[in-house]
Design an enzyme around this catalytic site. Structure first.
Site, mmCIF file in Angstrom:
data_model
loop_
_atom_site.group_PDB
_atom_site.id
_atom_site.type_symbol
_atom_site.label_atom_id
_atom_site.label_comp_id
_atom_site.label_asym_id
_atom_site.label_seq_id
_atom_site.Cartn_x
_atom_site.Cartn_y
_atom_site.Cartn_z
ATOM 1 N N GLY A 1 1.623 12.214 3.581
ATOM 2 C CA GLY A 1 1.048 11.365 4.616
ATOM 3 C C GLY A 1 2.028 11.046 5.725
ATOM 4 N N GLY B 1 -6.036 6.851 1.716
ATOM 5 C CA GLY B 1 -5.100 7.780 2.319
ATOM 6 C C GLY B 1 -4.735 8.917 1.382
ATOM 7 C CG HIS B 2 -2.673 8.166 -2.275
ATOM 8 N ND1 HIS B 2 -2.750 6.803 -2.452
ATOM 9 C CD2 HIS B 2 -1.358 8.459 -2.177
ATOM 10 C CE1 HIS B 2 -1.528 6.298 -2.472
ATOM 11 N NE2 HIS B 2 -0.664 7.270 -2.297
#
Length: 280
Positions: A149, A32-33
């Site tokens: 996010g 995700g990062h």
């Protein structure tokens, strides 16, 4: 990838760049990062990430000391994802003296949900984000972009309000929640899960999906829907904090299901607290 440990090094590395695109993290990176870093690449003339485990957003009983630090792996992943500059300050660099000036987001947003169960969390988040913005964007002359996010839905809302309230010349861009193949939202804390807990953890997203489906099909008794979701996870051995349907605009309970909604959940599985959300 250039690494800056001090403000002077950061400013030297950013000298000559006008449009930074910035991804703040606490390290222990996952896909995700890295998706945020790749999303940032076309949005600026230099892609910046930070790694800083922010003491201010941890409660006394939480996992600040044990939070995973995976420096070598994180550096490799960021470089491979196209990060140009990594800002990784020691605590004394970002907080050279006790941080007595803090950002207090409006309680109408910050004391709900995560703020209710983690008092002071969003004060710590808003304060460190404001400091990081000052560090990364201080020399920028043009467009400034920061990426966060969407898995941390309420946090994203707090940061957007912060930028609006202080008239900061920063575009806040959301990155979609990244999930494993079975639907579990990626999180740095997933690494705490045992194999059996990891297999069970997907029930959080499945429960939220069921709530969203019921709302799309016209369910109007939202409190009953929320109570059923809580009971579902409790019966499977979870300790839920909340499973709710809220308005996307302000995270307050909706008057009906005819407005844009989001379902959000937070629950502890064993010793690991997981959060997730899904827009309806």
């Amino acid at each position: 990838m250039r690494i800056a440990r001090t403000l002077e090094e950061l400013r030297a590395h950013l000298s000559g760049h006008q449009h930074p695109a910035f991804v703040p993290t606490m390290g222990n990176l996952h896909a995700g990062h890295l998706a945020l870093v790749r999303q940032a690449k076309p949005l600026g003339d230099v892609t910046v990430a930070s790694i800083f485990v922010n003491r201010l957003q941890f409660l006394p009983h939480e996992d600040f000391d044990s939070y995973p630090r995976t420096w070598e792996r994180d550096c490799t992943l960021l470089a491979d994802a196209g990060c140009d500059v990594l800002f990784a300050p020691k605590e004394k660099v970002l907080y050279p003296e006790p941080q007595t000036f803090k950002i207090h987001p409006t309680p109408a947003l910050a004391d709900l949900l995560e703020g209710q169960f983690r008092p002071g969390f969003f004060v710590g988040v808003a304060t460190v984000v404001m400091k990081l913005f000052g560090c990364v964007f201080s020399e920028a002359k043009g467009r400034r972009t920061a990426l966060f996010g969407q898995k941390d839905y309420q946090q994203l809302m707090v940061i957007r309000r912060l930028v609006e309230q202080f008239a900061l010349p920063i575009d806040v861009v959301a990155g979609p929640t990244q999930r494993d193949a079975d639907g579990l939202a990626l999180s740095s804390r997933n690494g705490y899960l045992s194999p059996a807990e990891r297999a069970e953890a997907v029930q959080m997203s499945k429960t939220l999906q069921s709530m969203a489906a019921a709302l799309r099909q016209g369910t109007t008794d939202i409190p009953a829907l929320e109570a059923q979701a809580m009971d579902t996870l409790r019966a499977r051995g979870w300790a839920p904090d909340y499973l709710v349907a809220r308005r996307r605009s302000d995270l307050l309970p909706p008057a009906s299901n005819n407005e844009p909604l989001v379902v959000l959940g937070a629950a502890r599985l064993g010793s690991t607290r997981l959060i997730d959300n899904l827009e309806v």
